[in-house]
Write a protein that holds these residues in place. Structure first.
Motif, PDB file in Angstrom:
ATOM      1  N   CYS A   1      71.819  20.651  41.791  1.00  0.00           N
ATOM      2  CA  CYS A   1      73.065  21.127  42.397  1.00  0.00           C
ATOM      3  C   CYS A   1      74.141  21.344  41.333  1.00  0.00           C
ATOM      4  O   CYS A   1      74.542  20.400  40.655  1.00  0.00           O
ATOM      5  CB  CYS A   1      73.572  20.149  43.447  1.00  0.00           C
ATOM      6  SG  CYS A   1      75.113  20.733  44.198  1.00  0.00           S
TER       7      CYS A   1
ATOM      8  N   CYS B   1      68.982  23.877  45.830  1.00  0.00           N
ATOM      9  CA  CYS B   1      68.328  22.721  46.460  1.00  0.00           C
ATOM     10  C   CYS B   1      67.214  23.182  47.407  1.00  0.00           C
ATOM     11  O   CYS B   1      66.130  22.596  47.443  1.00  0.00           O
ATOM     12  CB  CYS B   1      69.353  21.863  47.189  1.00  0.00           C
ATOM     13  SG  CYS B   1      70.362  22.759  48.386  1.00  0.00           S
TER      14      CYS B   1
ATOM     15  N   GLU C   1      68.869  16.678  43.795  1.00  0.00           N
ATOM     16  CA  GLU C   1      70.153  16.212  43.258  1.00  0.00           C
ATOM     17  C   GLU C   1      70.504  16.823  41.895  1.00  0.00           C
ATOM     18  O   GLU C   1      71.602  17.352  41.726  1.00  0.00           O
ATOM     19  CB  GLU C   1      70.167  14.678  43.186  1.00  0.00           C
ATOM     20  CG  GLU C   1      71.502  14.146  42.698  1.00  0.00           C
ATOM     21  CD  GLU C   1      71.500  12.640  42.490  1.00  0.00           C
ATOM     22  OE1 GLU C   1      70.457  11.991  42.708  1.00  0.00           O
ATOM     23  OE2 GLU C   1      72.556  12.131  42.099  1.00  0.00           O
TER      24      GLU C   1
ATOM     25  N   ILE D   1      74.526  15.836  51.590  1.00  0.00           N
ATOM     26  CA  ILE D   1      75.321  16.877  50.935  1.00  0.00           C
ATOM     27  C   ILE D   1      76.773  16.702  51.348  1.00  0.00           C
ATOM     28  O   ILE D   1      77.071  16.598  52.538  1.00  0.00           O
ATOM     29  CB  ILE D   1      74.818  18.275  51.342  1.00  0.00           C
ATOM     30  CG1 ILE D   1      73.428  18.515  50.743  1.00  0.00           C
ATOM     31  CG2 ILE D   1      75.807  19.364  50.892  1.00  0.00           C
ATOM     32  CD1 ILE D   1      72.787  19.827  51.173  1.00  0.00           C
TER      33      ILE D   1
ATOM     34  N   ILE E   1      75.188  16.735  45.999  1.00  0.00           N
ATOM     35  CA  ILE E   1      74.097  15.965  46.604  1.00  0.00           C
ATOM     36  C   ILE E   1      74.068  14.553  46.028  1.00  0.00           C
ATOM     37  O   ILE E   1      74.194  14.355  44.821  1.00  0.00           O
ATOM     38  CB  ILE E   1      72.738  16.648  46.340  1.00  0.00           C
ATOM     39  CG1 ILE E   1      72.771  18.092  46.849  1.00  0.00           C
ATOM     40  CG2 ILE E   1      71.601  15.864  46.998  1.00  0.00           C
ATOM     41  CD1 ILE E   1      71.502  18.891  46.535  1.00  0.00           C
TER      42      ILE E   1
ATOM     43  N   CYS F   1      79.677  21.672  48.617  1.00  0.00           N
ATOM     44  CA  CYS F   1      78.566  22.640  48.700  1.00  0.00           C
ATOM     45  C   CYS F   1      79.108  24.052  48.925  1.00  0.00           C
ATOM     46  O   CYS F   1      79.730  24.330  49.943  1.00  0.00           O
ATOM     47  CB  CYS F   1      77.607  22.274  49.830  1.00  0.00           C
ATOM     48  SG  CYS F   1      76.300  23.525  50.044  1.00  0.00           S
TER      49      CYS F   1
ATOM     50  N   SER G   1      78.189  25.344  54.346  1.00  0.00           N
ATOM     51  CA  SER G   1      77.515  24.227  53.684  1.00  0.00           C
ATOM     52  C   SER G   1      76.097  24.067  54.228  1.00  0.00           C
ATOM     53  O   SER G   1      75.851  24.360  55.391  1.00  0.00           O
ATOM     54  CB  SER G   1      78.305  22.938  53.929  1.00  0.00           C
ATOM     55  OG  SER G   1      77.595  21.835  53.410  1.00  0.00           O
TER      56      SER G   1
END
Ligand code: SF4
Ligand code: SF4
Length: 82
Positions: free
Chosen positions: A18, A49, A15, A32, A23, A37, A1
């Motif tokens: 993603c 991101c 944001e 996150i 996010i 992730c 992650s």
């Protein structure tokens, strides 16, 4: 992650990029969700991101290193969960 550091300026550019909805705006800076992730594995070659952050404040989380296989499994779990 990946993780977001306290250099985040709350610009909200990352944001919508993603693909996993990982996010969100946190209490002070964007955050996150590591359970969502996949480092963009399953969707893109590069973390989206990281590509868009204007202050480069989204590094790999050193406490959450994952193999590509593990990230792919996470991706498949997320897809299966809808
Ligand atoms: Fe979302 Fe990809 Fe960034 Fe992870 S690396 S938070 S999956 S855009
Ligand atoms: Fe913060 Fe970077 Fe996301 Fe902007 S793009 S909200 S600075 S982490």
């Amino acid at each position: 992650s990946l993780m977001i550091t306290d250099e985040c300026i709350n610009c909200d550019v990352c944001e919508p990029e993603c693909p996993n909805g990982a996010i969100s705006p946190g209490e002070e800076i964007y955050v996150i969700d590591p359970s969502l992730c996949t480092e963009c594995v399953g969707h893109f070659d590069e973390p989206q991101c990281q590509q868009v952050c204007p202050v480069d404040c989204i590094p790999l989380d050193p406490e959450r290193e994952e193999t590509r296989d593990a990230l792919m499994e996470k991706y498949q779990r997320i897809v299966a969960a809808g």
